[in-house]
Design an enzyme around this catalytic site. Structure first.
Site, PDB file in Angstrom:
ATOM      1  N   ASP A  29     -39.135  67.162 -11.364  1.00  0.00           N
ATOM      2  CA  ASP A  29     -37.983  67.364 -10.465  1.00  0.00           C
ATOM      3  C   ASP A  29     -37.443  68.928 -10.458  1.00  0.00           C
ATOM      4  OD1 ASP A  29     -37.901  64.900  -9.545  1.00  0.00           O
ATOM      5  OD2 ASP A  29     -36.541  64.351 -11.509  1.00  0.00           O
ATOM      6  N   LYS A  48     -36.194  57.323 -16.655  1.00  0.00           N
ATOM      7  CA  LYS A  48     -36.492  58.565 -16.950  1.00  0.00           C
ATOM      8  C   LYS A  48     -36.405  59.110 -18.384  1.00  0.00           C
ATOM      9  CE  LYS A  48     -36.311  60.598 -12.111  1.00  0.00           C
ATOM     10  NZ  LYS A  48     -35.698  61.318 -11.590  1.00  0.00           N
TER      11      LYS A  48
HETATM   12  P1  NDP Z   1     -26.908  59.971 -13.061  1.00  0.00           P
HETATM   13  O1  NDP Z   1     -26.615  58.437 -12.930  1.00  0.00           O
HETATM   14  O2  NDP Z   1     -27.656  60.537 -14.218  1.00  0.00           O
HETATM   15  O3  NDP Z   1     -25.676  61.025 -12.820  1.00  0.00           O
HETATM   16  C1  NDP Z   1     -24.770  60.567 -11.884  1.00  0.00           C
HETATM   17  C2  NDP Z   1     -23.820  61.844 -11.805  1.00  0.00           C
HETATM   18  O4  NDP Z   1     -22.998  61.497 -10.675  1.00  0.00           O
HETATM   19  C3  NDP Z   1     -22.891  61.935 -12.882  1.00  0.00           C
HETATM   20  O5  NDP Z   1     -22.738  63.446 -13.182  1.00  0.00           O
HETATM   21  C4  NDP Z   1     -21.681  61.241 -12.605  1.00  0.00           C
HETATM   22  O6  NDP Z   1     -20.488  61.703 -13.464  1.00  0.00           O
HETATM   23  C5  NDP Z   1     -21.509  61.614 -11.028  1.00  0.00           C
HETATM   24  N1  NDP Z   1     -20.710  60.676 -10.463  1.00  0.00           N
HETATM   25  C6  NDP Z   1     -20.836  59.159 -10.119  1.00  0.00           C
HETATM   26  N2  NDP Z   1     -20.047  58.681  -9.390  1.00  0.00           N
HETATM   27  C7  NDP Z   1     -19.072  59.838  -9.220  1.00  0.00           C
HETATM   28  C8  NDP Z   1     -17.584  59.778  -8.670  1.00  0.00           C
HETATM   29  N3  NDP Z   1     -17.226  58.672  -7.820  1.00  0.00           N
HETATM   30  N4  NDP Z   1     -17.154  60.871  -8.662  1.00  0.00           N
HETATM   31  C9  NDP Z   1     -17.581  62.099  -9.209  1.00  0.00           C
HETATM   32  N5  NDP Z   1     -18.890  62.000  -9.863  1.00  0.00           N
HETATM   33  C10 NDP Z   1     -19.423  60.898  -9.877  1.00  0.00           C
HETATM   34  O7  NDP Z   1     -27.629  60.154 -11.717  1.00  0.00           O
HETATM   35  P2  NDP Z   1     -29.033  61.303 -11.454  1.00  0.00           P
HETATM   36  O8  NDP Z   1     -28.627  62.468 -12.132  1.00  0.00           O
HETATM   37  O9  NDP Z   1     -30.369  60.580 -11.704  1.00  0.00           O
HETATM   38  O10 NDP Z   1     -29.067  61.139  -9.685  1.00  0.00           O
HETATM   39  C11 NDP Z   1     -28.054  61.770  -9.133  1.00  0.00           C
HETATM   40  C12 NDP Z   1     -28.313  61.882  -7.840  1.00  0.00           C
HETATM   41  O11 NDP Z   1     -29.298  62.769  -7.718  1.00  0.00           O
HETATM   42  C13 NDP Z   1     -28.827  60.620  -6.869  1.00  0.00           C
HETATM   43  O12 NDP Z   1     -27.909  60.275  -5.925  1.00  0.00           O
HETATM   44  C14 NDP Z   1     -30.034  60.660  -6.712  1.00  0.00           C
HETATM   45  O13 NDP Z   1     -30.704  59.832  -5.867  1.00  0.00           O
HETATM   46  C15 NDP Z   1     -30.396  62.376  -6.473  1.00  0.00           C
HETATM   47  N6  NDP Z   1     -31.723  62.540  -6.930  1.00  0.00           N
HETATM   48  C16 NDP Z   1     -32.434  63.145  -6.043  1.00  0.00           C
HETATM   49  C17 NDP Z   1     -33.748  63.638  -6.343  1.00  0.00           C
HETATM   50  C18 NDP Z   1     -34.634  63.952  -5.161  1.00  0.00           C
HETATM   51  O14 NDP Z   1     -35.796  64.227  -5.469  1.00  0.00           O
HETATM   52  N7  NDP Z   1     -34.282  64.556  -4.113  1.00  0.00           N
HETATM   53  C19 NDP Z   1     -34.434  63.400  -7.501  1.00  0.00           C
HETATM   54  C20 NDP Z   1     -33.378  62.980  -8.590  1.00  0.00           C
HETATM   55  C21 NDP Z   1     -32.015  62.418  -8.221  1.00  0.00           C
HETATM   56  P3  NDP Z   1     -20.127  61.040 -14.658  1.00  0.00           P
HETATM   57  O15 NDP Z   1     -20.944  61.855 -15.876  1.00  0.00           O
HETATM   58  O16 NDP Z   1     -18.680  61.498 -14.882  1.00  0.00           O
HETATM   59  O17 NDP Z   1     -20.344  59.538 -14.742  1.00  0.00           O
END
Ligand code: NDP
Length: 283
Positions: free
Chosen positions: A112, A75
């Site tokens: 989104d 993206k």
């Molecule tokens: P990113 O990889 O960009 O971000 C992931 C986020 O999760 C970060 O803030 C990260 O924190 C946090 N994170 C990951 N592991 C942990 C943990 N163990 N404890 C705390 N925080 C954690 O992913 P996206 O933003 O692209 O996607 C996130 C979610 O949203 C996914 O599950 C995806 O499926 C869902 N989604 C759903 C959509 C829909 O249409 N329904 C559209 C887009 C996404 P840190 O910065 O510290 O790494």
């Protein structure tokens, strides 16, 4: 050319690039719309490893694809291969929909944010004047914060494991009339206690054994949204038990697809048909 070949030559091709792509509900959503509107169109999955992204965009141009969705992990990276990125998508910093214009230019959009707002509206939830807590600061959180800002939320608080990422996001959207502030995720319990809407955007919950990423002591009476739509997350299950209104990410998925369809075709998306086709494919 026989009848069938003529039909195929006229067929509009849409699709999705991502890696790994696995099973995507997007095909079911879009093909339901083509069926309903009697369109000669197909939606294909194009699994694209990161090192092949540039070639994939070249192929989209060469093959004259009408529109492409972009998902994890492309993206952000895809933006540098496009002719133009719409201002709202540039501010979010991510493109999930590429539109090929009549003169063959590839323009990046982000549906989104609109998908998020429309999915809440379907549940009778508005962000206007509300205090919003966002857990996570990744790509999806950026779309949620942009949406909450555009909808005139009164205040937005971002809680993330990596504080610097939350701060960067808060700085991009803060405004005098609408403070956006950043906190470590460990502060979420007390920091979100007086927020009306809590939005869970981390990837915690994708595995069925994941516990909620934040404590839910103060969840009663709130609206809890989880962008994850499969499986039902502990965040929503436990929040619901505590008396919160809960909304999963399925609506956002459907409405971001519907808005992509609108951008590609100029037609009104048949949302209800898309909604039920996705549910049937999910089973
Ligand atoms: P990113 O990889 O960009 O971000 C992931 C986020 O999760 C970060 O803030 C990260 O924190 C946090 N994170 C990951 N592991 C942990 C943990 N163990 N404890 C705390 N925080 C954690 O992913 P996206 O933003 O692209 O996607 C996130 C979610 O949203 C996914 O599950 C995806 O499926 C869902 N989604 C759903 C959509 C829909 O249409 N329904 C559209 C887009 C996404 P840190 O910065 O510290 O790494």
């Amino acid at each position: 050319m026989d009848d069938k070949q003529e039909r195929n030559a006229a067929q509009a091709v849409f699709g999705i690039i991502g890696w790994p792509l696995g099973h995507t509900l997007s095909s079911a959503l879009h093909e339901a719309a083509y069926r309903k509107l009697g369109m000669n169109a197909v939606y294909s999955a194009f699994p694209t490893p990161p090192e092949s992204l540039r070639d994939a965009v070249r192929d989209i141009r060469a093959k004259g694809l009408r529109g492409i969705n972009v998902t994890v992990p492309h993206k952000v990276a895809v933006m540098s291969f496009l002719d133009e990125v719409a201002a709202a998508a540039a501010k979010i910093g991510a493109v999930n929909t590429i539109v090929r214009t009549a003169d063959g230019r590839l323009v990046g959009h982000n549906t989104d944010a609109a998908g998020f707002v429309l999915s809440l509206a379907r549940e009778g939830v508005s962000l206007a004047g509300r205090r919003v807590a966002v857990f996570g600061a990744g790509g999806a959180a950026r779309a949620v914060v942009a949406a909450a800002a555009a909808e005139k939320a009164a205040e937005i608080r971002i809680f993330n494991r990596t504080l610097s990422r939350a701060k960067e996001l808060a700085d991009a959207f803060t405004a005098p009339e609408r403070p956006v502030t950043a906190f470590p995720i460990d502060d979420a319990r007390d920091g979100s206690a007086d927020a009306d809407v809590w939005v869970q955007t981390t990837s915690v919950g994708l595995s069925e054994t994941d516990a909620p990423p934040v404590p839910l002591d103060h969840a009663a009476g709130k609206t809890l949204v989880d962008l994850i739509y499969r499986p039902r997350t502990a965040f929503l299950i436990e929040g619901g038990r505590r008396g919160a209104k809960v909304i999963d990410g399925y609506g956002m998925l459907v409405y971001q697809a519907a808005e992509a369809f609108r951008l590609w075709t100029g037609l009104e998306p048949p949302v209800e048909e898309m909604w039920s086709a996705g549910l049937a494919a999910r089973k």
